[in-house]
Design a protein around this motif. Sequence first.
Motif: not given
Length: 311
Positions: A230-243
């Motif tokens: 879920r965190f990685h999905h939100l990172c992509a949706a928010a346009g921030v680097p994937r960590i």
Amino acid sequence: MADYLDTWLHEKARSLKPTTLAIYTDYVTKDLVPALGAIRLEKLNHLHVACFIDDQLAAGRGPTTVRRLVATLSSALGDAIRKRRLHDNAARHAPLPHPPKRIMPCWTSTDAATFLRHCDATDDPLANLFEVLIGTGLRKGEALALHWCDVHLDDAVLFVRYTLSNVRNSTPVMTSPKMKSSHAWVGLSDRVIAAFERQRRAQAAHNATTELVFSQADGAPLRPEVVLRRFHHLCAAAGVPRIRVHDLRHLAATLMISSQVPLAMASKTLRHSTISTTVDIYGHLVPYAAQQAVDAIATAITAAELVQRSC
């Protein structure tokens, strides 16, 4: 060696956490016994261990994994020495490869704000979890194991008693935190208190009956791998680097130290065993500390000179 390692694992099972025991068991049964099991315990020498290391590296095992394998073997041999079955630990001074120093990816404060704003705008069910992780520096497992009885909003603190881990990436278990120093109070900012209050209201609205702060709809603990996805999905949706989710702890440390929070206080908040641990991990972020140190020397000498002149 096969017989000894099997007995050693059986004895260690009484004192190890389930996750650690699972790792040791895999290392012993899948790696150490197949390679060294036929050698008599008292005949094992440094050459055997060196050959084992070379074979593991040649098979494509990473330096970190090889170091952990040898550390497991060294622990077993150390117990044999304490029981007077051996005089020397053949793995203690093994020629181990040095893993490359990992550069920890980290968001900026702008990235964090962008991410949290997106979570809030989409009313994501894990928004409060991520707010707490960033705002406290808790480890993911500690936040997932957090009980309401350990959250004291009126006093603006929480107490870490448990951590949630997966045994062999499948079975979630709740154990004591990583180190003794991890059992400690953590302060709560107004932002984090607000996140806890939202989480309590959300659970009440869904008639959730659970002792856990963050849980599934049926009250069971959230699975770490589900949180990560879920965190990685939100990172992509928010346009921030994937960590990684764990990198949010590094973000909390970075924001504290870059804001010139004293190292001792940052170390206490992160619940490191010693302040040197904090310096080793985040020392590159504190050039201001080095400047403060030399400025203190200059100030002391200048003050002494002024006193002498006045005399």
